[in-house]
Design an enzyme around this catalytic site. Structure first.
Site, PDB file in Angstrom:
ATOM      1  N   GLY A  24       0.791  -1.219   0.000  1.00  0.00           N
ATOM      2  CA  GLY A  24       0.000   0.000   0.000  1.00  0.00           C
ATOM      3  C   GLY A  24       0.821   1.265   0.000  1.00  0.00           C
ATOM      4  O   GLY A  24       1.716   1.426   0.808  1.00  0.00           O
ATOM      5  N   SER A  25       0.523   2.181  -0.916  1.00  0.00           N
ATOM      6  CA  SER A  25       1.280   3.423  -0.990  1.00  0.00           C
ATOM      7  C   SER A  25       0.702   4.325  -2.072  1.00  0.00           C
ATOM      8  O   SER A  25      -0.396   4.107  -2.578  1.00  0.00           O
ATOM      9  CB  SER A  25       2.757   3.134  -1.279  1.00  0.00           C
ATOM     10  OG  SER A  25       2.874   2.493  -2.526  1.00  0.00           O
ATOM     11  N   ARG A  26       1.505   5.352  -2.426  1.00  0.00           N
ATOM     12  CA  ARG A  26       1.118   6.310  -3.455  1.00  0.00           C
ATOM     13  C   ARG A  26       2.326   6.603  -4.330  1.00  0.00           C
ATOM     14  O   ARG A  26       3.459   6.591  -3.850  1.00  0.00           O
ATOM     15  CB  ARG A  26       0.658   7.614  -2.786  1.00  0.00           C
ATOM     16  CG  ARG A  26      -0.385   8.387  -3.556  1.00  0.00           C
ATOM     17  CD  ARG A  26      -0.834   9.593  -2.749  1.00  0.00           C
ATOM     18  NE  ARG A  26       0.012  10.754  -2.966  1.00  0.00           N
ATOM     19  CZ  ARG A  26       0.105  11.782  -2.121  1.00  0.00           C
ATOM     20  NH1 ARG A  26      -0.571  11.765  -0.988  1.00  0.00           N
ATOM     21  NH2 ARG A  26       0.868  12.806  -2.395  1.00  0.00           N
TER      22      ARG A  26
END
Length: 210
Positions: free
Chosen positions: A175-177
């Site tokens: 999970g991240s951006r």
């Protein structure tokens, strides 16, 4: 060079090398637990397979066109804003998205910077302060921002490396951006996406210069 074991041929999808190391602990625990506690062993085996699935690394086919900027990640556009005199487009990667990041444009890596930070959820407005890795291509910059659970950002390029548009430049776990600070000559009129749009790394055009 890939370090994937022969077992990789049994999977219906390719994975990044790091996945095997992360899946090893639950896999070994599953092997030990299955004879004694089958439900626990099955759960651990499912966890190991889930880790491998999360780190899948499918091939992509970048469009052949001049002046385009591609999405660096699979997911949903969560940020479109001005940053000084340039535009920033951010893509939030959900847990079900592929987490391999790709170069939005061809170029040469000038610098790879790691910045420690907070651990806010990647979709939170405060996540700009999170731990991140910046890959500076001079003309533009790619920022991979860790989420609340992610602690492993793995750039696969170094200063001096030349990359093609859509080429893999790294991956991030859990999970991240991924944000692109676009080239200075890309204006709002050149954008081809808006917040809420679904995009695919190395394939979706997020901006197109005249």
């Amino acid at each position: 060079m890939s370090r994937n074991p022969p077992l990789a041929r049994l999977l219906p999808f390719p994975v990044v090398d790091e996945a095997w190391r992360l899946a090893l602990v639950p896999a070994l625990a599953a092997a030990a637990a299955l004879p004694l506690l089958p439900p626990v062993g099955i759960g651990l085996l499912a966890l190991a397979l889930g880790v491998l699935w999360f780190h899948r690394d499918p091939d992509r086919s970048p469009p052949d066109a001049e002046g385009i900027v591609l999405s660096p990640a699979d997911g949903t556009v969560s940020v479109v804003r001005e940053e000084g005199s340039r535009l920033r487009v951010g893509v939030f990667m959900n847990v079900t998205d592929v987490h391999v990041n790709r170069a939005p444009r061809a170029g040469e890596v000038r610098e790879v910077r790691h910045r420690p930070g907070a651990n806010r959820p990647a979709f939170d407005k405060e996540s700009d302060r999170n731990e991140q890795v910046a890959i500076d291509f001079g003309e533009y910059e790619l920022l991979v921002i860790a989420g609340w659970f992610a602690r492993r950002i793995h750039p696969s390029v170094e200063p001096g490396d030349a990359v093609d548009r859509g080429e893999r430049v790294g991956h991030v776990s859990f999970g991240s951006r991924a944000d692109v600070v676009l080239p200075a000559d890309v204006s709002e009129a050149n954008l081809r996406v808006a917040e809420g749009d679904a995009v695919r790394a190395g394939e979706t055009i997020i901006a197109e210069r005249d």
